[in-house]
Structure formats: structure tokens, C-alpha cells
Design a protein around this motif. Structure first.
Motif, PDB file in Angstrom:
ATOM      1  N   GLY A  78       3.260  -8.300  -4.743  1.00 31.67           N
ATOM      2  CA  GLY A  78       3.193  -7.371  -3.946  1.00 31.67           C
ATOM      3  C   GLY A  78       2.063  -6.379  -2.696  1.00 31.67           C
ATOM      4  N   ASN A  79       1.006  -5.992  -4.300  1.00 33.29           N
ATOM      5  CA  ASN A  79       0.164  -5.470  -3.185  1.00 33.29           C
ATOM      6  C   ASN A  79      -0.725  -6.010  -3.058  1.00 33.29           C
ATOM      7  N   GLY A 123     -10.161   1.127  -2.222  1.00 32.74           N
ATOM      8  CA  GLY A 123      -9.182   1.829  -2.655  1.00 32.74           C
ATOM      9  C   GLY A 123      -7.647   2.208  -1.761  1.00 32.74           C
ATOM     10  N   PHE A 124      -8.082   1.424  -1.146  1.00 30.18           N
ATOM     11  CA  PHE A 124      -6.973   1.456   0.337  1.00 30.18           C
ATOM     12  C   PHE A 124      -5.457   0.807  -0.880  1.00 30.18           C
ATOM     13  N   CYS A 125      -5.872  -0.045  -1.654  1.00 28.83           N
ATOM     14  CA  CYS A 125      -4.528  -0.565  -2.101  1.00 28.83           C
ATOM     15  C   CYS A 125      -4.308  -0.158  -3.766  1.00 28.83           C
ATOM     16  N   THR A 126      -5.242   0.864  -4.297  1.00 29.78           N
ATOM     17  CA  THR A 126      -5.379   1.614  -5.666  1.00 29.78           C
ATOM     18  C   THR A 126      -4.254   2.142  -5.608  1.00 29.78           C
ATOM     19  N   ALA A 181       1.002  -1.766  -0.426  1.00 24.60           N
ATOM     20  CA  ALA A 181       0.389   0.003  -0.627  1.00 24.60           C
ATOM     21  C   ALA A 181       0.949   1.022  -0.307  1.00 24.60           C
ATOM     22  N   CYS A 182       1.882   0.952   0.362  1.00 22.65           N
ATOM     23  CA  CYS A 182       2.748   2.356   0.407  1.00 22.65           C
ATOM     24  C   CYS A 182       4.613   2.079  -0.523  1.00 22.65           C
ATOM     25  N   GLY A 188      -1.286   2.305  -4.705  1.00 22.38           N
ATOM     26  CA  GLY A 188       0.240   0.860  -4.957  1.00 22.38           C
ATOM     27  C   GLY A 188       0.150   0.670  -6.427  1.00 22.38           C
ATOM     28  N   ALA A 189      -1.443  -0.012  -6.507  1.00 23.45           N
ATOM     29  CA  ALA A 189      -1.104  -0.749  -7.457  1.00 23.45           C
ATOM     30  C   ALA A 189      -1.025   0.058  -8.822  1.00 23.45           C
TER      31      ALA A 189
END
Ligand code: FES
Ligand code: FES
Length: 160
Positions: free
Chosen positions: A134-135, A103-106, A50-51, A108-109
Motif C-alpha cells: 500500500g506504500n 524520500g517522499f514515501c519513506t 504516504a500518509c 510511510g514505508a
């Protein structure tokens, strides 16, 4: 330990800052720069993606990078991806196909996908799934993301 001077390119702008050497790039972006697109979803353990930011063209987990390590380098965050207010083709495609749920992963993805397309302009499904491995996404099952990356690839390749 005293602060250190760090100079680097952040979203196409040269910056020079005095910071604590113990700060991670993720902490720096969020707390010092107010760039909150990169997130912490695993306690900074390098497990969620996520980062993710792009460091010298490669997608990296910014929670695992100390601020001193970016000295002299170039960092792109999700905030720096649009050009003159226009979303990047990967961002547009994620929206178009509904690859965004919570949307939390978005961020980073999207950045991991962009880094992939910069290296592999016409990726197959396996390339995309590998790039996104890794996402961590709890919502989408990845199928829509894979579709979005194919659409973005077509868009980017047409523009050449
Ligand atoms: Fe989870 Fe960085 S915060 S990989
Ligand atoms: Fe919710 Fe990916 S859209 S974690």
C-alpha cells in the motif's frame, strides 16, 4: 457542526484537543501538530500510503481516518519512532542500504515495515512486499526496502 473533544496517545504522550470532527487524522497531524512526516501524495484517496501512521499497532492511511476515530487510541508517527534521539532499526537499515531516494514515501514505508516486524518478527520477502504493497514508491523498485526490512529484523531479533 461544533468542535469535538478528542483524547488519545500521540507518540507516547497523552493529548487532549478540541477539533473539527471533519478533520482527518492526517490533516490534524500536519496542520494542528506540525508533524509533517506523514504526507499526502494521492489527494487523500487512500491510494499512496504516504500518509501511513501506526494506529493501535496497525499501519493505516491517516487520510482515511477521521480525528474522532482515534479517541481513546494510540497513534505513532514517524516523528515518534526514534527513542531518545536514536533512530529505530528500520530507519537505520533504510539509510544503510540506500532504500531512500526522493524520500517522499519513506516515513510511510518505514512505519508499515515497523508494524510488520511487530507482528511478524522474521518475515520473508513476500511478507515484506505485501506489507509495503500500500506504500507507493516511484523511485526504489522496493528491492532495497525489502533488504532493509530483513536487516532491521535481524537487528531487532538479536537484541532479544
Ligand atoms: Fe495517499 Fe493517504 S494521502 S493514501
Ligand atoms: Fe521516492 Fe519512494 S523514494 S517515492
Amino acid at each position: 457542526m461544533g468542535n469535538i473533544q478528542v483524547q488519545f496517545i500521540l507518540n507516547n504522550e497523552k493529548i487532549s484537543v478540541k477539533v473539527s470532527p471533519g478533520l482527518t487524522l492526517l490533516e490534524f497531524l500536519r496542520t494542528e501538530m506540525g508533524l509533517t512526516g506523514a504526507k499526502d501524495s494521492c489527494g487523500g484517496e487512500g491510494e499512496c500510503g504516504a500518509c501511513t501512521v501506526i494506529l493501535n499497532g496497525e499501519a493505516v492511511n491517516s487520510c482515511l481516518v477521521l480525528i474522532g476515530q482515534v479517541d481513546g487510541h494510540s497513534v505513532t508517527t514517524i516523528e515518534g519512532l526514534s527513542v531518545r534521539g536514536e533512530l529505530h532499526p528500520v530507519q537505520k537499515a533504510f539509510i544503510e542500504v540506500g532504500a531512500i531516494q526522493c524520500g517522499f514515501c519513506t516515513p510511510g514505508a518505514v512505519l508499515a515495515s515497523k508494524a510488520l516486524l511487530d507482528h511478524v518478527p522474521d518475515p520473508d520477502d513476500d511478507d515484506i512486499r505485501e506489507a509495503l504493497s500500500g506504500n507507493m514508491c516511484r523511485c526504489t523498485g522496493y528491492t532495497k526496502m525489502v533488504e532493509a526490512v530483513h536487516i532491521a529484523a535481524r537487528e531487532l531479533n538479536n537484541g532479544k
